[in-house]
Design a protein around this motif. Structure first.
Motif, PDB file in Angstrom:
ATOM      1  N   UNK A 104       0.846  -1.200   0.000  1.00  0.00           N
ATOM      2  CA  UNK A 104       0.000   0.000   0.000  1.00  0.00           C
ATOM      3  C   UNK A 104       0.881   1.250   0.000  1.00  0.00           C
ATOM      4  N   UNK A 105       1.943   1.222   0.814  1.00  0.00           N
ATOM      5  CA  UNK A 105       2.856   2.356   0.853  1.00  0.00           C
ATOM      6  C   UNK A 105       3.547   2.575  -0.477  1.00  0.00           C
ATOM      7  N   UNK A 106       4.022   1.481  -1.090  1.00  0.00           N
ATOM      8  CA  UNK A 106       4.769   1.592  -2.343  1.00  0.00           C
ATOM      9  C   UNK A 106       3.883   2.099  -3.484  1.00  0.00           C
ATOM     10  N   UNK A 107       2.683   1.551  -3.590  1.00  0.00           N
ATOM     11  CA  UNK A 107       1.793   1.962  -4.681  1.00  0.00           C
ATOM     12  C   UNK A 107       1.089   3.273  -4.349  1.00  0.00           C
ATOM     13  N   UNK A 108       0.612   3.378  -3.111  1.00  0.00           N
ATOM     14  CA  UNK A 108      -0.181   4.546  -2.729  1.00  0.00           C
ATOM     15  C   UNK A 108       0.626   5.830  -2.718  1.00  0.00           C
ATOM     16  N   UNK A 109       1.832   5.792  -2.111  1.00  0.00           N
ATOM     17  CA  UNK A 109       2.643   7.004  -2.004  1.00  0.00           C
ATOM     18  C   UNK A 109       3.073   7.493  -3.381  1.00  0.00           C
ATOM     19  N   UNK A 110       3.290   6.555  -4.303  1.00  0.00           N
ATOM     20  CA  UNK A 110       3.702   6.898  -5.658  1.00  0.00           C
ATOM     21  C   UNK A 110       2.701   7.854  -6.306  1.00  0.00           C
ATOM     22  N   UNK A 111       1.416   7.588  -6.079  1.00  0.00           N
ATOM     23  CA  UNK A 111       0.359   8.426  -6.660  1.00  0.00           C
ATOM     24  C   UNK A 111      -0.016   9.584  -5.743  1.00  0.00           C
ATOM     25  N   UNK A 112      -0.141   9.296  -4.446  1.00  0.00           N
ATOM     26  CA  UNK A 112      -0.623  10.319  -3.516  1.00  0.00           C
ATOM     27  C   UNK A 112       0.305  11.520  -3.441  1.00  0.00           C
ATOM     28  N   UNK A 113       1.622  11.294  -3.534  1.00  0.00           N
ATOM     29  CA  UNK A 113       2.579  12.387  -3.347  1.00  0.00           C
ATOM     30  C   UNK A 113       2.712  13.294  -4.564  1.00  0.00           C
ATOM     31  N   UNK A 114       2.024  12.953  -5.655  1.00  0.00           N
ATOM     32  CA  UNK A 114       2.083  13.824  -6.839  1.00  0.00           C
ATOM     33  C   UNK A 114       1.479  15.192  -6.522  1.00  0.00           C
ATOM     34  N   UNK A 115       2.018  16.208  -7.183  1.00  0.00           N
ATOM     35  CA  UNK A 115       1.549  17.578  -6.957  1.00  0.00           C
ATOM     36  C   UNK A 115       0.065  17.707  -7.272  1.00  0.00           C
ATOM     37  N   UNK A 116      -0.620  18.567  -6.526  1.00  0.00           N
ATOM     38  CA  UNK A 116      -2.045  18.780  -6.768  1.00  0.00           C
ATOM     39  C   UNK A 116      -2.303  19.543  -8.061  1.00  0.00           C
ATOM     40  N   UNK A 117      -1.277  20.216  -8.561  1.00  0.00           N
ATOM     41  CA  UNK A 117      -1.362  20.942  -9.835  1.00  0.00           C
ATOM     42  C   UNK A 117      -0.997  19.984 -10.966  1.00  0.00           C
ATOM     43  N   UNK A 118      -1.917  19.735 -11.870  1.00  0.00           N
ATOM     44  CA  UNK A 118      -1.717  18.782 -12.969  1.00  0.00           C
ATOM     45  C   UNK A 118      -0.461  19.098 -13.778  1.00  0.00           C
ATOM     46  N   UNK A 119      -0.166  20.388 -13.930  1.00  0.00           N
ATOM     47  CA  UNK A 119       0.976  20.797 -14.739  1.00  0.00           C
ATOM     48  C   UNK A 119       2.310  20.429 -14.096  1.00  0.00           C
ATOM     49  N   UNK A 120       2.306  20.156 -12.788  1.00  0.00           N
ATOM     50  CA  UNK A 120       3.548  19.885 -12.072  1.00  0.00           C
ATOM     51  C   UNK A 120       3.734  18.413 -11.709  1.00  0.00           C
ATOM     52  N   UNK A 121       2.818  17.554 -12.142  1.00  0.00           N
ATOM     53  CA  UNK A 121       2.956  16.128 -11.835  1.00  0.00           C
ATOM     54  C   UNK A 121       3.994  15.488 -12.749  1.00  0.00           C
TER      55      UNK A 121
END
Length: 534
Positions: A455-472
């Motif tokens: 869960x940590x490996x998969x979840x953090x990968x996506x969750x930690x992305x920037x909230x601004x689409x342009x900065x992901x």
């Protein structure tokens, strides 16, 4: 309720002096964990390099990176294999004996470490698929080492120093993580010296030299060396006296095996009597009797390990992303591929040296003095505190002048994870369950932990992305951001603190006392008398 007397051979084992073989067992079992942690965490060092080599996009302003599904697979597939291996070898260790399954795990680690580095194919998809195949089975072997090493060490140790010896085995993880960083530093330095490359912003194609494809393979294959060095020693280890006496019901063989490895002479005086009508040795795993005695304990060990690994693996596998987010690492486009690997490895090695390794060994020195329960509570408490210290004023830490402060506090979260639940969740399940279920229950607890790691490996990968689409990162949807991700990890640590209250303290108690191995609702039995010379 009556108590069946404890076999004398186990009483002797509980009070035996600390001897050379105890340290030998730590090294033999610990080198497995050295390999385990090296193999599980070195992948985080090379994922950015894999992205540059196999997923370069012509004309892009940023270097190539692994697509989301590929990154998730590469980071998570070994964890999936580890979960399966913990359950399978945990069960096998109780059925065949600890020794019977121990060599298989090491052979898998050696073969699949080499196979990971030899991943082949004519396309990126095939290379990654081959890599994931070998890393799954590598994880399967690594998973088996958790219940078997913990159980073997707990069943050989005396009750006075048992916690320190089990924790010492697990503390070799810290050296494995440290070795992963150092190997990456050495290999990348050699290739940087031999094959100069300009930064990506100057030469997008030339910034990743063709020889970089050898670098990640060498790093992954190096994990086979320490495992291979301990194979012969593992095969020479006798079965643990506790398994032989309590599960195989052969106290004569237990005495003989104990005399081989410990400086204890045991002479039997009369034939061994076997217990009759002993409900303690008859109830099944997950039966009513098991759940009455050990249900809450198993819930406690599994839940705390699950919650700990969500936080711990999120931090460990994605250190490079956290370092980049706060500006401790330069932007990827300002470095060549090998420069980036070198700087990521250097940062992770510094964290391991200052936070991870000391935390493990402070646990080793204190666990038999202040106890498992106290250390686990302390660890979860300070993990929570430091996660919130990082998260709440997050934008303060992203300023260049505050980077050092961020790294110090971030290192402290690792220190208290290891002087805390990352060590104790490994130790406790090896001490509190009956001998015939000990390996299985440790495997179940460890597998719950790896479910949290996934869960940590998969979840953090996506969750930690920037909230601004342009900065992901390329291919990722917007996430909740690094700040909110750290807050979530802090909340998870709070939950771990409260679930710790389901776990009993085992400091200074024999395994049979903790597991209630000798409780009997039927007849009592007189064990064989022995004469002991120490």
């Amino acid at each position: 309720m009556a108590k069946e007397q404890q076999p004398e051979v186990l009483k002797v084992l509980d009070v035996a002096k600390t001897q050379f073989y105890h340290f030998t067992a730590v090294v033999i079992s610990g080198m497995g964990f050295f390999t385990d942690s090296y193999d599980l965490f070195c992948i985080s060092l090379v994922t950015k390099l894999l992205g540059r080599i196999y997923y370069h996009v012509e004309g892009s302003a940023k270097p190539g990176s692994l697509p989301p599904n590929v990154a998730a697979a590469v980071n998570g597939v070994a964890l999936c294999g580890t979960l399966a291996g913990q359950l399978f070898f945990g069960w096998l260790g109780d059925k065949l004996g600890r020794k019977g399954a121990y060599g298989i795990t090491l052979m898998l680690m050696v073969g699949c470490s080499i196979g990971s580095g030899l991943s082949f194919g004519s396309s990126p998809t095939f290379v990654i698929a081959t890599l994931c195949f070998f890393r799954f089975w590598l994880g399967f072997g690594i998973g088996g080492d958790y219940p078997l090493s913990a159980t073997i060490m707990s069943e050989y140790a005396n009750k006075r120093t048992r916690g320190a010896f089990i924790a010492s085995v697990f503390a070799m993880q810290g050296f494995g993580i440290l070795a992963g960083g150092m190997v990456a530093i050495v290999v990348s330095s050699i290739f940087r010296a031999l094959y100069h490359a300009d930064p990506y912003s100057v030469d997008p194609i030339g910034s990743t030299v063709p020889q970089a494809d050898y670098v990640w393979r060498i790093i992954l294959m190096f994990g086979a060396i320490p495992a291979a060095l301990t194979f012969y020693s593992r095969m020479k280890m006798p079965e643990t006296p506790r398994y032989t006496a309590l599960v195989a019901k052969d106290q004569t063989k237990a005495c003989q095996d104990m005399a081989k490895v410990l400086n204890v002479e045991i002479k039997e005086k009369q034939e061994v009597a076997q217990p009759q009508n002993n409900r303690s040795s008859k109830f099944a795993l997950f039966s009513k009797e098991f759940l009455r005695r050990h249900g809450l304990h198993l819930l406690g060990t599994a839940s705390t390990w699950f919650l700990l690994d969500i936080a711990y693996y999120s931090q460990n596998l994605f250190q490079k992303d956290i370092f980049s987010a706060v500006g401790w690492l330069p932007s990827a486009s300002s470095m060549s591929a090998l420069d980036e690997l070198y700087k990521i490895a250097r940062a992770q090695t510094l964290i391991a040296l200052c936070g991870t390794v000391p935390g493990y060994w402070v646990t080793v020195f204190l666990i038999d003095h202040i106890g498992r329960f106290a250390i686990q509570l302390i660890g979860f408490f300070f993990m929570t505190v430091f996660m919130f210290v990082l998260a709440i004023p997050y934008h303060h830490w992203t300023r260049p002048e505050n980077n050092i402060g961020f790294i110090v506090i971030y290192g402290l979260t690792f220190f208290f994870a290891n002087f805390g639940p990352n060590s104790t969740t490994f130790v406790i399940p090896a001490e509190i369950f009956p001998a015939r279920f000990r390996s299985t229950c440790h495997g179940i607890s460890a597998a719950a932990g790896k479910a949290g790691a996934i869960i940590g490996a998969f979840g953090f990968l996506y969750a930690s992305q920037n909230q601004d689409k342009a900065k992901t990162d390329a291919g990722y949807p917007p996430g909740i951001g690094m700040r909110n991700s750290l807050i979530v990890l802090g909340v998870i640590s709070i939950l771990g603190f409260f679930f710790t209250f389901l776990v009993p303290e085992s400091k200074g108690k024999s395994l049979e006392e903790m597991s209630r191995e000798n409780e009997d609702e039927g007849d009592q039995v007189q064990p064989n008398r022995v004469e002991v010379t120490v």
